[in-house]
Design an enzyme around this catalytic site. Structure first.
Site, short mmCIF file in Angstrom:
data_model
loop_
_atom_site.label_atom_id
_atom_site.label_comp_id
_atom_site.label_asym_id
_atom_site.label_seq_id
_atom_site.Cartn_x
_atom_site.Cartn_y
_atom_site.Cartn_z
N LYS A 96 0.87 -1.26 0.13
CA LYS A 96 -0.13 -0.01 0.03
C LYS A 96 1.02 1.11 0.12
O LYS A 96 1.69 1.47 0.85
CB LYS A 96 -0.93 0.04 1.30
CG LYS A 96 -1.68 1.29 1.37
CD LYS A 96 -2.36 1.28 2.81
CE LYS A 96 -3.10 2.80 2.96
NZ LYS A 96 -3.78 2.85 3.91
N GLY A 157 -7.56 8.75 10.58
CA GLY A 157 -7.69 8.66 12.00
C GLY A 157 -8.66 9.53 12.36
O GLY A 157 -8.92 9.86 13.61
N GLY A 184 -10.63 7.54 7.28
CA GLY A 184 -11.73 8.22 7.88
C GLY A 184 -13.21 7.92 8.25
O GLY A 184 -14.03 8.32 8.99
N ASN A 205 -9.25 1.14 10.17
CA ASN A 205 -8.40 0.95 11.22
C ASN A 205 -8.81 1.63 12.61
O ASN A 205 -9.12 0.98 13.64
CB ASN A 205 -7.09 1.27 10.88
CG ASN A 205 -5.90 0.81 11.83
OD1 ASN A 205 -4.61 1.14 11.86
ND2 ASN A 205 -6.06 0.27 12.86
N THR A 206 -8.76 2.78 12.61
CA THR A 206 -9.03 3.68 13.73
C THR A 206 -10.46 3.36 14.29
O THR A 206 -10.41 2.93 15.65
CB THR A 206 -8.66 5.13 13.50
OG1 THR A 206 -7.21 5.51 13.11
CG2 THR A 206 -8.91 5.80 14.95
#
EC number: 2.8.1.10
Length: 255
Positions: A96, A157, A184, A205-206
């Site tokens: 990535k 994030g 996001g 992820n976040t």
């Protein structure tokens, strides 16, 4: 048959997850076991190249596709160097691309990303570039050899949701490679919305790692992504400006 194939690999689960920010990284194994997630991103700086000390790879099941990212790269040259190191370290040939020189909003540099994509695709990498949503840049990434494009939904994030929805919609319509919404997305409903638009997958992820219960949140995201994809395939009915009765309004009691 609804198939997602990237780099010759068929993927059954369209939720990709990141491996950062978890209070306890061991939960990643449980997430994979309970959701069937197949693709996990990892920053090379969290991989022990010597085999000593803590190594995030110990928390990622071997059956997963590792997607090393070039986090920390500020130029195409740095991203290329990190990708080569990742492959040499045994992380495979998926990468990535992240090229970010903006320290405040952490927005990707599309021009440098295009340069890195071209070089790494020529070297046999399966390149998934993280990008700021822009049709011209997405087309350039396709021509450079990207296996997919990964436009941001909102800054990394932030959990702010799909703020770039209308541009992402254009990319989905016009790109010939899979469009994976990355960064996001803060809630499962937002992932479902991206999938309903026709996104090939979502990377989260976040929103998972910082949830009160990351495992339950990962399950929610996995189900939302699957539901959104089904809704897209079902071809939702058109929206109208005015009400339309679902049953006849006349004739029942006579004229």
């Amino acid at each position: 048959m609804d198939r997602l194939v990237i780099g010759g690999r068929e993927l059954k689960n369209r939720l990709f997850i990141g491996s950062g920010k978890f209070a306890d990284e061991r939960v990643i194994r449980d997430i994979v076991a309970q959701t069937g997630v197949e693709v996990v991103t990892v920053a090379l700086r969290r991989v022990s190249l010597s085999g000593d000390g803590e190594n995030i790879l110990h928390c990622i099941p071997k059956e997963c596709v590792l997607l090393p990212n070039t986090s920390g790269a500020r130029t195409a040259e740095e991203a290329i160097r990190i990708a080569r190191l990742a492959r040499a370290a045994g992380c495979g040939n998926w990468v990535k691309i992240e090229v970010i020189s903006d320290n405040k909003y952490l927005l990707p540099d599309n021009n440098e990303t295009i340069k890195a994509t071209g070089v790494l695709a020529e070297e046999g990498f399966v390149v998934l570039p993280y990008m700021h949503p822009d049709l011209y840049a997405a087309k350039e990434l396709e021509r450079a050899g990207a296996a997919a494009v990964m436009p941001l939904g909102a800054p990394i994030g932030t959990n702010r949701g799909l703020k770039t929805k209308e541009i992402v919609r254009i990319l989905i319509e016009e790109c010939s490679v899979p469009v994976i919404v990355d960064a996001g997305i803060g809630k499962p409903s937002e992932a479902a919305e991206a999938m309903e638009m026709g996104a090939a997958a979502c990377l989260v992820n976040t929103a998972i790692a910082t949830a009160g219960d990351p495992l339950v949140m990962a399950r929610a995201f996995s189900q939302a992504v699957a539901a959104g994809r089904l809704a897209y395939l079902a071809q939702p009915g058109e929206r109208t400006e005015y009400a339309r009765a679902s049953s006849p309004l006349t004739g029942f009691l006579g004229s």
